[in-house]
Design a protein around this motif. Sequence first.
Motif, PDB file in Angstrom:
ATOM      1  N   ILE A 283      27.265  39.157  39.283  1.00 34.77           N
ATOM      2  CA  ILE A 283      28.026  40.387  39.400  1.00 34.77           C
ATOM      3  C   ILE A 283      29.498  40.055  39.586  1.00 34.77           C
ATOM      4  CG2 ILE A 283      26.129  41.786  40.267  1.00 34.77           C
ATOM      5  CD1 ILE A 283      27.119  41.321  43.086  1.00 34.77           C
ATOM      6  N   ALA A 284      30.365  41.011  39.231  1.00 32.95           N
ATOM      7  CA  ALA A 284      31.801  40.762  39.319  1.00 32.95           C
ATOM      8  C   ALA A 284      32.546  42.063  39.555  1.00 32.95           C
ATOM      9  CB  ALA A 284      32.310  40.088  38.050  1.00 32.95           C
ATOM     10  N   LEU A 285      33.659  41.947  40.254  1.00 35.24           N
ATOM     11  CA  LEU A 285      34.640  43.022  40.381  1.00 35.24           C
ATOM     12  C   LEU A 285      35.984  42.391  40.060  1.00 35.24           C
ATOM     13  CD1 LEU A 285      32.470  43.431  43.031  1.00 35.24           C
ATOM     14  CD2 LEU A 285      33.648  45.624  42.942  1.00 35.24           C
ATOM     15  N   SER A 286      36.704  42.939  39.080  1.00 32.87           N
ATOM     16  CA  SER A 286      37.881  42.246  38.607  1.00 32.87           C
ATOM     17  C   SER A 286      38.893  43.217  38.017  1.00 32.87           C
ATOM     18  CB  SER A 286      37.479  41.211  37.544  1.00 32.87           C
ATOM     19  OG  SER A 286      36.937  41.863  36.405  1.00 32.87           O
ATOM     20  N   GLY A 287      40.038  42.659  37.628  1.00 35.31           N
ATOM     21  CA  GLY A 287      41.080  43.437  36.972  1.00 35.31           C
ATOM     22  C   GLY A 287      42.370  43.441  37.768  1.00 35.31           C
ATOM     23  N   GLU A 288      43.263  44.357  37.393  1.00 33.51           N
ATOM     24  CA  GLU A 288      44.560  44.485  38.045  1.00 33.51           C
ATOM     25  C   GLU A 288      44.665  45.774  38.846  1.00 33.51           C
ATOM     26  OE1 GLU A 288      48.040  43.137  35.583  1.00 33.51           O
ATOM     27  OE2 GLU A 288      46.551  43.300  33.977  1.00 33.51           O
TER      28      GLU A 288
ATOM     29  N   SER B 180      25.207  33.477  47.980  1.00 34.17           N
ATOM     30  CA  SER B 180      25.477  32.122  47.492  1.00 34.17           C
ATOM     31  C   SER B 180      26.216  32.200  46.171  1.00 34.17           C
ATOM     32  CB  SER B 180      24.176  31.327  47.320  1.00 34.17           C
ATOM     33  OG  SER B 180      23.341  31.918  46.348  1.00 34.17           O
ATOM     34  N   GLY B 181      27.088  31.214  45.953  1.00 33.01           N
ATOM     35  CA  GLY B 181      27.853  31.210  44.715  1.00 33.01           C
ATOM     36  C   GLY B 181      28.892  32.310  44.677  1.00 33.01           C
ATOM     37  N   LEU B 182      29.719  32.391  45.717  1.00 33.52           N
ATOM     38  CA  LEU B 182      30.730  33.436  45.827  1.00 33.52           C
ATOM     39  C   LEU B 182      32.108  32.861  45.537  1.00 33.52           C
ATOM     40  CD1 LEU B 182      31.967  36.177  46.788  1.00 33.52           C
ATOM     41  CD2 LEU B 182      31.779  35.287  49.135  1.00 33.52           C
ATOM     42  N   SER B 183      32.867  33.527  44.652  1.00 31.82           N
ATOM     43  CA  SER B 183      34.240  33.140  44.356  1.00 31.82           C
ATOM     44  C   SER B 183      35.143  34.353  44.528  1.00 31.82           C
ATOM     45  CB  SER B 183      34.358  32.605  42.921  1.00 31.82           C
ATOM     46  OG  SER B 183      35.721  32.363  42.590  1.00 31.82           O
ATOM     47  N   ILE B 184      36.172  34.211  45.384  1.00 33.41           N
ATOM     48  CA  ILE B 184      37.194  35.241  45.560  1.00 33.41           C
ATOM     49  C   ILE B 184      38.524  34.595  45.220  1.00 33.41           C
ATOM     50  CG2 ILE B 184      38.241  36.917  47.128  1.00 33.41           C
ATOM     51  CD1 ILE B 184      35.769  36.707  48.893  1.00 33.41           C
ATOM     52  N   ASP B 185      39.190  35.088  44.167  1.00 30.17           N
ATOM     53  CA  ASP B 185      40.393  34.426  43.674  1.00 30.17           C
ATOM     54  C   ASP B 185      41.477  35.448  43.340  1.00 30.17           C
ATOM     55  OD1 ASP B 185      41.880  32.096  42.750  1.00 30.17           O
ATOM     56  OD2 ASP B 185      41.574  32.894  40.732  1.00 30.17           O
ATOM     57  N   GLN B 186      42.687  35.164  43.793  1.00 23.02           N
ATOM     58  CA  GLN B 186      43.866  35.986  43.508  1.00 23.02           C
ATOM     59  C   GLN B 186      43.643  37.454  43.887  1.00 23.02           C
ATOM     60  OE1 GLN B 186      44.551  34.433  39.314  1.00 23.02           O
ATOM     61  NE2 GLN B 186      46.642  34.415  40.102  1.00 23.02           N
ATOM     62  N   VAL B 187      43.055  37.668  45.021  1.00 21.28           N
ATOM     63  CA  VAL B 187      42.823  39.020  45.537  1.00 21.28           C
ATOM     64  C   VAL B 187      43.811  39.288  46.662  1.00 21.28           C
ATOM     65  CG1 VAL B 187      41.195  40.492  46.794  1.00 21.28           C
ATOM     66  CG2 VAL B 187      40.393  39.082  44.882  1.00 21.28           C
ATOM     67  N   SER B 188      44.413  40.471  46.656  1.00 20.11           N
ATOM     68  CA  SER B 188      45.254  40.876  47.782  1.00 20.11           C
ATOM     69  C   SER B 188      44.508  41.931  48.585  1.00 20.11           C
ATOM     70  CB  SER B 188      46.599  41.417  47.295  1.00 20.11           C
ATOM     71  OG  SER B 188      46.442  42.631  46.587  1.00 20.11           O
TER      72      SER B 188
ATOM     73  N   LEU C 268      41.995  41.820  42.093  1.00 22.05           N
ATOM     74  CA  LEU C 268      42.113  43.191  42.576  1.00 22.05           C
ATOM     75  C   LEU C 268      42.999  43.297  43.816  1.00 22.05           C
ATOM     76  CD1 LEU C 268      38.378  44.257  42.240  1.00 22.05           C
ATOM     77  CD2 LEU C 268      40.260  44.971  40.753  1.00 22.05           C
ATOM     78  N   HIS C 269      43.478  44.526  44.037  1.00 23.01           N
ATOM     79  CA  HIS C 269      44.113  44.855  45.313  1.00 23.01           C
ATOM     80  C   HIS C 269      43.137  45.724  46.087  1.00 23.01           C
ATOM     81  CE1 HIS C 269      47.497  46.985  47.768  1.00 23.01           C
ATOM     82  NE2 HIS C 269      46.906  46.027  48.440  1.00 23.01           N
TER      83      HIS C 269
ATOM     84  N   TYR D 158      35.384  46.552  36.113  1.00 17.27           N
ATOM     85  CA  TYR D 158      36.689  46.066  35.685  1.00 17.27           C
ATOM     86  C   TYR D 158      37.707  47.189  35.782  1.00 17.27           C
ATOM     87  CZ  TYR D 158      40.422  44.015  32.914  1.00 17.27           C
ATOM     88  OH  TYR D 158      41.635  43.532  32.502  1.00 17.27           O
ATOM     89  N   LEU D 159      38.722  46.985  36.613  1.00 18.67           N
ATOM     90  CA  LEU D 159      39.751  48.000  36.826  1.00 18.67           C
ATOM     91  C   LEU D 159      41.032  47.584  36.108  1.00 18.67           C
ATOM     92  CD1 LEU D 159      37.708  48.317  39.255  1.00 18.67           C
ATOM     93  CD2 LEU D 159      39.620  49.310  40.517  1.00 18.67           C
ATOM     94  N   GLU D 160      41.416  48.386  35.101  1.00 14.49           N
ATOM     95  CA  GLU D 160      42.651  48.098  34.398  1.00 14.49           C
ATOM     96  C   GLU D 160      43.857  48.366  35.299  1.00 14.49           C
ATOM     97  OE1 GLU D 160      42.574  50.387  30.804  1.00 14.49           O
ATOM     98  OE2 GLU D 160      41.219  48.971  29.784  1.00 14.49           O
TER      99      GLU D 160
END
Length: 494
Positions: free
Chosen positions: A123-128, A201-209, A185-186, A78-80
């Motif tokens: 697993i996840a990679l997320s944040g701003e 399988s089961g991949l979601s990519i949302d609001q990523v630039s 994420l950017h 998680y990247l703030e």
Amino acid sequence: MKKSISIIISLLLAIPIWSRDYNIVTQGKAIDDGKTLNTKIIQSAIDQLSKEGGGRIIFPKGSYLTGCIQIKSGIELYLEKEAVILGSTNPDDYYPLNKLDNTTAESDNSKLALILGYKAKNIALSGEGTIDGQGLALALNIDSLHHAGLRIDPNYNVRRMRPNETARPKLFFLSECTNISITGLHLMNSACWGVTFDLCSGLSIDQVSMTNRAYWNNDGFDIIDCHNVKITRCNINSADDGICLKSYHPDAYNDSIYIADCEVRSSASAIKFGTASWGGFKNITIDDIRVFDTFRSAIAIESVDGGHIENININNIIAKNTGNALFIRLGHRAGEHPGTIKNISIRNMTVEIPFERPDINYDLRGPEVDFFHNPFPSSITGIPGYYIEDIHLENIEITYPGRATKGMAYIPFNRLNQVQEQIDKYPEFSMFGELPSWGFYIRHAKNIKLKNVKLKLTEPDYRPAIIMDDVKGESLEQLFFPLDKREQIIIVNN
């Protein structure tokens, strides 16, 4: 009732449950100066939390330099806001994913990446924050070490003066992983493709630039033989293909893919199936896509390695300043037998094609062709004896630039066989050389339906709008062309 409970339990099992938060600075003692290498600290936190059942590793504001790390089950990175993970520019800080490889022998799919994952779940990679691969500096270092004889790339591209794709790291390479979430994420500056998901399988990519224009082969998202994928609300600006579905595994294929509400800019194609097409692509929906400043095709659908493409639904595509609207190609570059392309529906598509190349302001621009030509039409082409089947185009509007001249290139109707088949060639909308129509060129196809198709010209073009050569069972309804006394539809060999 039992069925409902079963569904709820399945959904709960698919949602990662982060058992604890772990601050990479206060707990892991990472240094956020952008200069100190934090690879061991980050990997140690991932390994420990994964063993303990999972957790969220928080990167506060700051710059964290790291080499290759491997994400594991139950982990979220998680990247703030204003947190940056920086990829090392030292090639020795990267290693390939260690896995059994059942891809084709001539795969150009690099196993090197800043973030690796193999058979990880939830697993996840997320944040701003931002993940920056520093790809230009990394690629140039790889290039320099090769020429110095210190780190030889056996597949170095002498003609194009750059290291092979397999020698350059991506941002992500996740293989055989399940339940993956990438949000917010950017992502930027890979030395090779951007992010790759292989047999996942089961991949979601949302609001990523994604801004991936640092070096050559800078794709945006590459989806390889994955199942149950959602890519939504993303913005991709790439020097190579924007969103690319590939199939390297002859015994696998992409299935149940949903791509919607995305914006793409590319010095290649915006959304492409191929060119790696060994297994295939099935049950894919693409909806609400905006394309700008793209050198090649807005939509490219290609099977040239024996793969099967079927049940594709594409709706609501708006493309401006884009070199080609639609390219559908069945060829036979590799594989024991040609594949198939059938059951494709494309509706509500509006495209504006310029006379000049649309990616002129890119630092890295797609290679121009080496022959004289007039503006290219969209094309739907099989090969002799192997037809593209059941293509439905409805509510299509394409504006072409015109300005074709017989002095630049010319194929008269009595020499239509001059258009080469190019059966085993790399698929691209310019692959046939000069084409004898300005709107659509359709060859070796069955059951092609065009309904409410408007083809416009900014300036005159001496060629007819549509040529159909060896097309069986065409249906043409509500076709609109510029006011012109010349015949706009030519059908031969049907």
